[in-house]
Scaffold this motif. Structure first.
Motif, PDB file in Angstrom:
ATOM      1  N   PHE A 112      37.649   3.717  59.802  1.00  0.00           N
ATOM      2  CA  PHE A 112      37.133   4.650  58.809  1.00  0.00           C
ATOM      3  C   PHE A 112      37.720   6.045  59.006  1.00  0.00           C
ATOM      4  N   LEU A 113      37.822   6.485  60.247  1.00  0.00           N
ATOM      5  CA  LEU A 113      38.395   7.805  60.505  1.00  0.00           C
ATOM      6  C   LEU A 113      39.877   7.844  60.138  1.00  0.00           C
ATOM      7  N   SER A 116      39.926   8.357  56.549  1.00  0.00           N
ATOM      8  CA  SER A 116      39.560   9.737  56.249  1.00  0.00           C
ATOM      9  C   SER A 116      40.748  10.667  56.441  1.00  0.00           C
ATOM     10  N   PHE A 120      41.208  11.491  52.427  1.00  0.00           N
ATOM     11  CA  PHE A 120      40.237  12.506  52.010  1.00  0.00           C
ATOM     12  C   PHE A 120      40.951  13.745  51.481  1.00  0.00           C
ATOM     13  N   ARG A 134      40.212  16.599  57.982  1.00  0.00           N
ATOM     14  CA  ARG A 134      39.742  15.418  57.254  1.00  0.00           C
ATOM     15  C   ARG A 134      39.036  14.457  58.198  1.00  0.00           C
ATOM     16  N   ALA A 135      39.530  14.343  59.420  1.00  0.00           N
ATOM     17  CA  ALA A 135      38.849  13.497  60.409  1.00  0.00           C
ATOM     18  C   ALA A 135      37.482  14.081  60.764  1.00  0.00           C
ATOM     19  N   GLY A 138      35.229  13.074  58.131  1.00  0.00           N
ATOM     20  CA  GLY A 138      34.862  11.669  58.306  1.00  0.00           C
ATOM     21  C   GLY A 138      33.818  11.475  59.390  1.00  0.00           C
ATOM     22  N   LEU A 141      30.533  12.444  57.955  1.00  0.00           N
ATOM     23  CA  LEU A 141      30.021  11.412  57.058  1.00  0.00           C
ATOM     24  C   LEU A 141      29.450  10.236  57.847  1.00  0.00           C
ATOM     25  N   GLN A 380      33.425  20.119  49.827  1.00  0.00           N
ATOM     26  CA  GLN A 380      32.918  18.864  50.387  1.00  0.00           C
ATOM     27  C   GLN A 380      32.333  19.068  51.775  1.00  0.00           C
TER      28      GLN A 380
END
Length: 457
Positions: A112-113, A116, A120, A134-135, A138, A141, A380
């Motif tokens: 997932f990371l 991201s 992302f 971006r990480a 993630g 999130l 975000q």
């Protein structure tokens, strides 16, 4: 009239005697399919045109290390799948009999990371690399999703689940109070100095880097001490001596961290920024210095919150202060409810994660308030961090039922009531009264204008 006549095309079917036709636009020609009547195939497209190029990052000019600023999404996908297949299918790496659920969960998090980092949107920061932030988004999130999952669990189930991360958890901890010997003596002050004093100073250094405002940090520091006074009937470690509150915490640790943080902000604000690519830098020492400078800001923006400039700025400052207080108090309640020591790695990771998430989040909020034409919607990072803090509050509220039985003291209720009245009274006097006066003055001027008009008639 001669220059208007020249505008009419000689091939137009419009008659010179028809004035209405001259004013009407010519009919649109039927577009021909393809390019010049020929069909266009996908491999004939010009990939160098600006409208067909997909820029991977917002800041295309920041190419100090060119290799890391090239889109490598398919390459990253290939390496990621190769690593997953190797770990999942090789027996010497993942032997039979081991707990594969933990490894599978870690692999899902890493996957997932990785997504991201690649897919992302970019945030306000580009150093050391947009993918790093971006990480961070993630990770925020993932933490928010974990909180949402815990929100639907009871406290005992959550404590048992935490043993999956650390088997030593799910054991009650003794309550510790810091208000046992409150005599103001050098020995007592020396005994009160521990590793948490350094943690206080580092924490306020980070807050100064986030907020970038002396007054905001001071107000937040004093408000947190009042919050500790108000909540010490629930958490025993909030009970401290008066000199521990106001001398060690506010005047020493908090001031030192805030001072060093603001000095760092002032240095970064006046520092000249001249970036050269790695290839343009000569010499091994210069290249090493250039690589290290990649971890410094690309530029710096000084914050001027101006909480008294307008009602909107006042409300934003008050709400941001409330969110910061909640972010400060939440880990104390979570570690108390989940039976964690203050120096547990999960607690430290939570504090470090919120700090990294707050850096771009507050920057996005500041731009959203002060430059609404450029920031058309909330960023975000700030949106997700706000959701995370509020979700933590919901989890704490749910788990606290039956845990803190002692009622809120009467003097604390009165103190918070007076504070709330002052928070409402100040903007009413500062912004409401002048607005009412302006409105009344305009109404009087309108009435005078109507009266003079009737007399003139």
């Amino acid at each position: 009239m001669a220059h208007k006549a020249e505008d009419v095309s000689p091939t137009s079917q419009v008659e010179e005697s028809d004035p209405d036709a001259l004013l009407s636009p010519p009919p649109d020609a039927t577009p021909e399919p393809g390019l010049n009547g020929k069909p266009v195939r996908w491999y004939d497209a010009n990939r160098t045109e600006s409208y067909t190029r997909i820029a991977p990052f917002q800041e295309g000019h920041d190419t100090s290390v060119e290799f890391f600023y090239k889109p490598i999404t398919l390459t990253a996908l290939g390496f990621g799948l190769a690593a997953l297949s190797y770990v999942a299918m090789t027996q010497d790496v993942l032997e039979e009999g081991r707990d594969k659920r933990r490894v599978g969960a870690y692999a899902a998090v890493v996957s997932f990371l990785m997504f991201s980092m690649i897919q992302f949107r970019d945030g306000p920061f580009i150093r050391p690399h947009p993918a790093f932030w971006r990480a961070i988004l993630g990770i925020n999130l993932l933490y928010e999703l974990a909180l949402v999952f815990l929100l639907f669990q009871d406290l005992n189930s959550a404590r048992r689940m935490m043993t999956l991360l650390d088997p030593s958890l799910n054991r009650p901890l003794p309550e510790k109070s810091y208000a046992e010997n409150c005599e103001l003596t050098p020995q007592n002050i020396w005994d009160a100095i521990d590793i948490f004093c350094l943690a206080h100073a580092l924490g306020w250094f980070g807050k100064a880097m986030i907020l970038r405002d002396y007054w905001f940090c001071w107000i937040l520091s004093i408000a947190f001490e009042f919050a500790e006074y108000s909540l010490q009937h629930q958490l025993a470690n909030f009970a401290e001596c008066w000199w521990d509150h106001w001398i060690l915490d506010v005047l020493v640790c908090n001031w030192l961290g805030t001072y060093l943080g603001m000095k760092t902000c002032q240095y970064l604000e006046v520092k000249p920024y001249e970036w050269r690519g790695l290839r343009q830098t000569r010499g091994l020492r210069s290249k090493a210095r250039r690589v290290l400078s990649q971890f410094s800001p690309h530029d710096w923006t000084a914050f001027k919150w101006e909480g008294t400039a307008s009602f909107l700025h006042y409300m934003i400052v008050v709400l941001l202060l409330a969110v910061f207080l909640a972010a400060e108090l939440n880990p104390f309640y979570l570690k108390s409810l989940l039976w964690m020591e203050p120096d547990h790695p999960i607690v430290i990771l939570r504090l470090a994660g919120v700090f990294l998430c707050a850096l771009p989040a507050v920057r996005e909020l500041y731009q959203y308030i002060n430059n609404p034409k450029k920031a058309k919607r909330m960023g975000q990072h700030v949106w997700l961090l706000l959701a995370t803090i509020l979700t933590e509050l919901m989890v704490i509220t749910k788990w606290s039922k039956g845990q803190f039985t002692e009622p809120l003291p009467l003097y604390v209720r009165w103190a918070w009531m007076i504070g709330g009245i002052l928070l409402v009274l100040y903007p009413a006097i500062r912004f409401g009264v002048p607005s009412v006066r302006k409105y009344v003055k305009k109404q009087k001027q309108k009435r005078k204008g109507k009266g003079k008009g009737k007399k003139a008639q």
